[in-house]
Design an enzyme around this catalytic site. Structure first.
Site, short mmCIF file in Angstrom:
data_model
loop_
_atom_site.label_atom_id
_atom_site.label_comp_id
_atom_site.label_asym_id
_atom_site.label_seq_id
_atom_site.Cartn_x
_atom_site.Cartn_y
_atom_site.Cartn_z
N ARG A 61 -10.72 -5.23 0.44
CA ARG A 61 -10.75 -3.98 1.19
C ARG A 61 -12.10 -3.83 1.89
O ARG A 61 -13.15 -3.95 1.27
CB ARG A 61 -10.50 -2.79 0.28
CG ARG A 61 -9.18 -2.84 -0.46
CD ARG A 61 -9.07 -1.74 -1.49
NE ARG A 61 -10.10 -1.87 -2.52
CZ ARG A 61 -10.33 -0.95 -3.46
NH1 ARG A 61 -9.62 0.15 -3.49
NH2 ARG A 61 -11.27 -1.15 -4.35
N ASN A 85 -5.67 6.42 12.69
CA ASN A 85 -6.26 7.58 12.02
C ASN A 85 -6.31 8.77 12.98
O ASN A 85 -6.88 8.65 14.08
CB ASN A 85 -7.66 7.25 11.53
CG ASN A 85 -7.64 6.21 10.44
OD1 ASN A 85 -7.61 6.52 9.26
ND2 ASN A 85 -7.66 4.93 10.83
N ARG A 97 -12.93 -0.43 12.98
CA ARG A 97 -12.57 0.92 13.40
C ARG A 97 -12.89 1.05 14.89
O ARG A 97 -14.04 1.00 15.31
CB ARG A 97 -13.35 1.96 12.60
CG ARG A 97 -13.28 3.38 13.14
CD ARG A 97 -11.86 3.97 13.19
NE ARG A 97 -11.17 3.89 11.93
CZ ARG A 97 -11.31 4.79 10.95
NH1 ARG A 97 -12.14 5.81 11.11
NH2 ARG A 97 -10.63 4.64 9.83
N GLU A 154 -3.57 0.65 11.21
CA GLU A 154 -3.50 2.08 10.93
C GLU A 154 -3.97 2.84 12.17
O GLU A 154 -4.79 2.35 12.95
CB GLU A 154 -4.38 2.44 9.73
CG GLU A 154 -4.17 3.83 9.17
CD GLU A 154 -4.74 3.99 7.77
OE1 GLU A 154 -5.21 5.11 7.46
OE2 GLU A 154 -4.70 3.02 6.99
N ASP A 205 -7.47 1.18 13.29
CA ASP A 205 -7.95 0.14 12.38
C ASP A 205 -7.31 -1.18 12.79
O ASP A 205 -6.08 -1.28 12.89
CB ASP A 205 -7.59 0.48 10.93
CG ASP A 205 -8.42 1.64 10.39
OD1 ASP A 205 -9.39 2.04 11.07
OD2 ASP A 205 -8.09 2.14 9.30
N LYS A 238 0.83 -1.20 0.00
CA LYS A 238 0.00 0.00 0.00
C LYS A 238 0.87 1.26 0.00
O LYS A 238 1.99 1.25 0.53
CB LYS A 238 -0.92 0.01 1.21
CG LYS A 238 -0.21 0.03 2.56
CD LYS A 238 -1.19 0.06 3.73
CE LYS A 238 -1.65 -1.31 4.13
NZ LYS A 238 -2.40 -1.32 5.43
#
Length: 320
Positions: A233, A283, A210, A281, A273, A160
């Site tokens: 995804r 965020n 999330r 991740e 995430d 990515k």
């Protein structure tokens, strides 16, 4: 309180799902006054304060024409009780410059959430590398040879770009390595661009979760974004289905380790995430999913956010 939201144009909000809208709605419900601007409206003239051309708005409660502009004015950011930075990615040069103007406004007395320096210091994909105990084996590199060695070691991998959003530019490569060379060339542009490579986590089929942390406290529900059809995804922007569910023990462990530490650095709101047991991740720019979680579980995430923002403002005033 007078609250300024620095965000995308109000005209493009999809209010049935927009997290910033839900923050505004809860703030207005409590009697706070709402204003909005875009990063392009920030101005700093030498020898003066950082100003913005802002629209003072009232939410109407309607689905169409959902806001009314009371007046437009040019005001110093320090005149607001809180400035909420909610501009969506990408984190490009203009976003970077906006954080510098907001940081100057902080020096002048503005209270900005999330703190501009913390936004710069926590790139959303790279930030996970501070917490290796929670991540799948991960490589950050420009080197095509390093990527190939990583693939040989782990067999099935995800590649990515570091500046991607909404699932854009994510590739899965299986043990056979089909198209690996072409994918590397596409992402790292002949060694000019740094990319991230991770061992594939098969639990993506159960959703990319999330997990929200507000003021260092964990929201007890997450939103599992489940891939549809042949997609790998789970991002809602890529067609994933959002299903709210209680957080797992592992989710809580990750969030309770990371959340308070990043809150101390000025990140009032973060979105983690998590796929399976692995953090993928962090965020920090404009974490979402407030409305989906609230609609499906009844847990009032916007109220939790405004509580934390009010407490942070009151604490700052006490210190001053």
């Amino acid at each position: 309180m007078n609250i300024l939201f620095v965000a995308d144009p109000l005209e493009v909000f999809r209010i049935y799902k927009d997290t910033t809208f839900s923050m505004m709605r809860e703030a207005q419900r409590r009697g706070h006054r709402i204003a909005a601007c875009e990063p392009r409206h920030l101005t700093w003239r030498s020898g003066e304060l950082v100003h913005a051309e802002v629209r003072e708005v009232t939410l109407t409660g309607a689905e169409e024409d959902w806001f009314q502009v009371r007046q437009t004015s040019v005001r110093p950011l320090k005149d607001f009780d809180a400035v909420i930075m909610r501009k969506d990615p990408p984190f490009d040069s203009e976003y970077f410059y906006a954080t510098h103007l907001l940081e100057q406004a902080e020096r002048e007395g503005a209270r900005v959430f999330n703190r501009p320096a913390a936004l710069r210091d926590h790139p959303e994909k790279l930030a996970i590398m501070e917490f290796p105990q929670f991540v799948s084996p991960t490589l950050v590199t420009r080197s095509a040879d390093e990527v190939r060695r990583f693939h040989e070691e782990h067999g099935e991998i995800i590649l990515k770009p570091l500046d991607g959003m909404g699932g854009m530019g994510i590739f899965r490569v299986g043990p056979e390595g089909l198209n690996l060379g072409s994918i590397i060339e596409t992402l790292n542009q002949q060694g000019a661009t740094t990319i991230m490579v991770q061992r594939f986590v098969p639990e993506i089929s159960q959703g990319d979760k999330r997990v929200l942390v507000i003021g260092g406290q964990v929201v007890p529900f997450c939103l599992a974004r489940i891939p549809q059809g042949s997609e790998i995804r789970g991002n809602l922007a890529a067609g994933g289905k959002g299903v709210a569910q209680p957080i797992s023990e592992r989710d809580r462990e990750i969030a309770e380790t990371i959340g308070p530490r990043l809150n101390e650095r000025g990140l009032l709101l973060i979105g983690l995430d998590v796929i399976g047991d692995c953090l993928t991740e962090i965020n920090v720019t404009s974490p979402t999913c407030f409305q989906e979680i609230m609609q499906q579980t009844g847990f009032d995430v916007p109220a939790m956010f405004v509580d934390a923002m009010e407490e942070a403002v009151a604490r700052d005033r006490t210190v001053l």
